[in-house]
Design a protein around this motif. Structure first.
Motif, PDB file in Angstrom:
ATOM      1  N   PHE A 126      11.817 -36.129  62.831  1.00  0.00           N
ATOM      2  CA  PHE A 126      12.364 -35.021  63.617  1.00  0.00           C
ATOM      3  C   PHE A 126      12.748 -33.799  62.794  1.00  0.00           C
ATOM      4  O   PHE A 126      13.422 -32.910  63.288  1.00  0.00           O
ATOM      5  CB  PHE A 126      13.545 -35.533  64.439  1.00  0.00           C
ATOM      6  N   ASP A 127      12.340 -33.748  61.535  1.00  0.00           N
ATOM      7  CA  ASP A 127      12.453 -32.498  60.795  1.00  0.00           C
ATOM      8  C   ASP A 127      11.051 -32.031  60.419  1.00  0.00           C
ATOM      9  O   ASP A 127      10.057 -32.696  60.711  1.00  0.00           O
ATOM     10  CB  ASP A 127      13.374 -32.633  59.569  1.00  0.00           C
ATOM     11  N   GLN A 128      10.953 -30.874  59.806  1.00  0.00           N
ATOM     12  CA  GLN A 128       9.651 -30.318  59.419  1.00  0.00           C
ATOM     13  C   GLN A 128       9.830 -29.414  58.207  1.00  0.00           C
ATOM     14  O   GLN A 128       9.457 -28.247  58.217  1.00  0.00           O
ATOM     15  CB  GLN A 128       8.974 -29.568  60.576  1.00  0.00           C
ATOM     16  N   CYS A 129      10.400 -30.004  57.166  1.00  0.00           N
ATOM     17  CA  CYS A 129      10.682 -29.222  55.958  1.00  0.00           C
ATOM     18  C   CYS A 129       9.404 -28.639  55.362  1.00  0.00           C
ATOM     19  O   CYS A 129       9.445 -27.600  54.685  1.00  0.00           O
ATOM     20  CB  CYS A 129      11.382 -30.096  54.917  1.00  0.00           C
ATOM     21  N   GLY A 130       8.278 -29.284  55.618  1.00  0.00           N
ATOM     22  CA  GLY A 130       7.024 -28.844  55.020  1.00  0.00           C
ATOM     23  C   GLY A 130       6.542 -27.490  55.494  1.00  0.00           C
ATOM     24  O   GLY A 130       5.653 -26.904  54.865  1.00  0.00           O
TER      25      GLY A 130
ATOM     26  N   GLU B 110       3.286 -33.097  62.411  1.00  0.00           N
ATOM     27  CA  GLU B 110       4.526 -32.457  61.995  1.00  0.00           C
ATOM     28  C   GLU B 110       5.667 -33.470  61.950  1.00  0.00           C
ATOM     29  O   GLU B 110       6.592 -33.345  61.145  1.00  0.00           O
ATOM     30  CB  GLU B 110       4.877 -31.300  62.935  1.00  0.00           C
ATOM     31  N   SER B 111       5.596 -34.484  62.798  1.00  0.00           N
ATOM     32  CA  SER B 111       6.641 -35.506  62.820  1.00  0.00           C
ATOM     33  C   SER B 111       6.507 -36.488  61.659  1.00  0.00           C
ATOM     34  O   SER B 111       7.488 -36.794  60.967  1.00  0.00           O
ATOM     35  CB  SER B 111       6.602 -36.280  64.142  1.00  0.00           C
ATOM     36  N   ASN B 112       5.296 -36.984  61.438  1.00  0.00           N
ATOM     37  CA  ASN B 112       5.119 -38.096  60.506  1.00  0.00           C
ATOM     38  C   ASN B 112       4.305 -37.744  59.266  1.00  0.00           C
ATOM     39  O   ASN B 112       3.920 -38.640  58.511  1.00  0.00           O
ATOM     40  CB  ASN B 112       4.479 -39.281  61.234  1.00  0.00           C
TER      41      ASN B 112
ATOM     42  N   GLU C  84      18.991 -32.965  59.266  1.00  0.00           N
ATOM     43  CA  GLU C  84      19.580 -31.836  59.979  1.00  0.00           C
ATOM     44  C   GLU C  84      20.896 -32.213  60.656  1.00  0.00           C
ATOM     45  O   GLU C  84      21.551 -31.349  61.244  1.00  0.00           O
ATOM     46  CB  GLU C  84      18.592 -31.296  61.008  1.00  0.00           C
ATOM     47  N   GLY C  85      21.274 -33.506  60.577  1.00  0.00           N
ATOM     48  CA  GLY C  85      22.545 -33.951  61.152  1.00  0.00           C
ATOM     49  C   GLY C  85      22.618 -33.787  62.654  1.00  0.00           C
ATOM     50  O   GLY C  85      23.663 -33.403  63.188  1.00  0.00           O
ATOM     51  N   ARG C  86      21.522 -34.082  63.349  1.00  0.00           N
ATOM     52  CA  ARG C  86      21.456 -33.827  64.789  1.00  0.00           C
ATOM     53  C   ARG C  86      21.042 -35.070  65.568  1.00  0.00           C
ATOM     54  O   ARG C  86      20.345 -35.946  65.069  1.00  0.00           O
ATOM     55  CB  ARG C  86      20.440 -32.722  65.087  1.00  0.00           C
TER      56      ARG C  86
END
Length: 547
Positions: free
Chosen positions: A498-502, A348-350, A89-91
């Motif tokens: 730190f993303d949650q594409c799933g 959700e993180s891992n 997410e580039g954040r």
């Protein structure tokens, strides 16, 4: 950079596992009576006893070596400095800045000043509501607050406000768009005395907006106009333009930022219901406790670092013992919402299958997190822990001192927690069970038969976390402990925590299915989904019957 399973530490750990995996913990305690002191830590009002784990000094040394080889210290420092470690997410990842007192600027933005400014807005609003100042939210005293949100906008505030004494308005959490959930809340409230908080990072979350429109209609019907209804609604979002488009006034919109992940956001404006419930001063103490754990995590040596050690134990069990799940058992009723909160935080993180470069992984990552209040679990699923075929590590969480509690009740709770940890570790052999049955007067044949059924293998690892007392400070430290544990494991597994594409695919498909249920032209689905949509539509729009 070597892949995880090719690192020197990993290879050494695999050899060490092969040498020690058959060792029973009861033997470790016999040969090493000092291990409980050596394998324990006391940080920020939390005592951590990790001696009932299947480790020795060499295990710990090799696990710490693995953390160093995977660059945990450098990635930790990068996170705290505001580097964009969320690569997909580039954040930046700066939930820690929400409780920091240090100056911090990222890409020319004074992050610390922005955090203080928004926190001061929250405090002024919440204290005015708590004190019944007219016109702040509607025309009179606010006695009830509905928090509309889902995921991180719901689980964190719900957990904290169950754990701590509520001295402000009553809170009602609405996450499920099932109309039954909505009606159960609204039917017991007075519209004139109800404040509505709509929390959504993007302000496009279907479930939350569905609930908001229904609650707004309810307010409008009782208050007489939509204008009066919106006077009792506030927005919490990282997208204030979307909130404004739905009619939320700027002064009733509290913001947080894209560098705050939803599951890490209770420290931000998402914590507005917490502040309303416990007060701004107590909210500040919650931040203080988290900050104390942050400082420990940043500065303690890895060998004496509580979040790091908990993370490494998880790696040891997930990747070498191949335990697919991890159970959390709080032994304090006020901590009943800790498990759902940590479920989202961890899973959700891992729950990822590719590394940060997009390569498919050849080793396990985040475990299934489950559990609940331990005293209840003993009469439900603890049977599986003790004698089932699944091998499951456990976190026990207790509170040593609870002001106002009945001493005998607390003894019962503490005795059961300690007994379960001891029983999981020691077990009871078939021979010992047979002797006890014979001593009780059972026949030889009956004793031999029952002994096999009453054998406990033991050797099930657990970590016991004892809070001195349950306060905003110790709760803040406990939450931050789990946050940093999850982060460290993500670094070692080389994934983006730190993303949650799933979660996106299901959201996209639900939009099409919702349109179909509402009467739009059907799109192509698999045969099962098509049939299920047709069945639901028949029940929603039954054909007329003829007499």
């Amino acid at each position: 950079m070597k892949t995880l399973d090719k690192t020197d530490a990993w290879v050494s750990l695999q050899a060490h596992f092969n040498e020690t995996h058959a060792t029973h913990m009861r033997d470790l305690f016999v040969t090493d009576p000092g291990r409980s002191k050596r394998f324990s830590l006391d940080v920020a009002g939390i005592f951590c006893d990790y001696s009932k784990n299947r480790i020795n000094d060499t295990t710990r040394e090799l696990l710490v070596q693995l953390a160093r080889e995977r660059g945990v210290e450098a990635r930790r420092d990068a996170m705290f400095s505001g580097a964009p470690i969320n690569r997909t997410e580039g954040r930046s990842v700066l939930h820690t800045a929400l409780r920091s007192k240090e100056a911090l600027s990222v890409m020319g933005v004074d992050v610390a000043a922005a955090v203080v400014r928004e926190k001061n807005r929250m405090a002024a609003f919440s204290e005015a509501v708590r004190n019944g100042v007219p016109g702040v939210a509607g025309k009179g005293m606010i006695r009830d607050v509905i928090n509309i949100g889902i995921g991180g906008s719901d689980l964190g505030p719900k957990m904290v406000t169950q754990a701590l004494p509520v001295t402000g308005p009553r809170l009602h959490f609405l996450s499920n768009p099932d109309s039954n959930a909505v009606h159960r809340i609204l039917e017991k409230l007075c519209a004139e005395e109800t404040l509505v908080i709509v929390s959504s990072k993007t302000f496009t979350t279907q479930e939350s907006l569905t609930n908001f429109h229904t609650v707004k209609q309810w307010l409008s019907e009782f208050l007489g106009s939509e204008r009066d209804a919106m006077a009792q609604c506030v927005a919490v979002t990282a997208n204030p333009a979307a909130a404004a488009a739905l009619g939320f006034a700027e002064e009733r919109t509290f913001v947080f930022w894209n560098w705050v992940g939803g599951r890490y956001s209770l420290w931000s404006a998402i914590g507005l219901p917490i502040m309303l419930a416990i007060g701004a001063d107590q909210f500040e103490l919650l931040l203080d406790g988290a900050r104390a754990m942050d400082q420990h995590f940043r500065h303690a040596a890895l060998e004496e670092n509580m979040p790091v050690l908990l993370a490494l134990l998880g790696i040891w069990y997930r990747n070498f013992h191949h335990a697919p799940s991890h159970m959390i058992a709080p032994y304090d009723a006020r901590l009943g919402e800790v498990v759902p909160y940590v479920q989202q935080l961890d899973m959700e993180s891992n729950g990822k299958r590719v590394d940060i470069r997009g390569n498919e992984l050849g080793y396990g990552t985040g475990p299934l997190i489950w559990g609940g209040l331990g005293i209840n679990g003993q009469h439900a699923y603890f049977q599986l822990l003790h004698q089932g075929t699944h091998w499951i590590p456990v976190d026990f969480i207790g509170v040593m001192h609870s002001p106002g509690s009945i001493t005998e009740h607390q003894w019962v709770v503490h005795a059961n927690m300690l007994a379960q940890a001891e029983a999981l570790m020691l077990g009871r052999s078939t021979a010992q069970t047979y002797r006890e049955l014979r001593t009780a007067g059972l026949s030889l044949e009956r004793s031999e038969y029952l002994a096999r059924h009453r054998t406990f293998p033991g050797n099930i690892p657990s970590t016991t976390l004892l809070l001195d007392t349950l306060t905003p400070r110790t709760l803040g430290a406990l939450i931050a402990l789990y946050e940093h544990k999850v982060f460290v494991q993500g670094v070692i597994w080389d994934i983006n925590s730190f993303d949650q594409c799933g979660v996106e695919l299901g959201k996209q498909l639900s939009t099409d299915i919702f349109a179909e249920l509402a009467g739009a032209a059907p799109v192509v689905h698999d045969a099962s989904t098509t049939a299920l949509i047709a069945r639901i539509k028949r029940f929603d729009n039954p054909e007329p019957t003829h007499s």
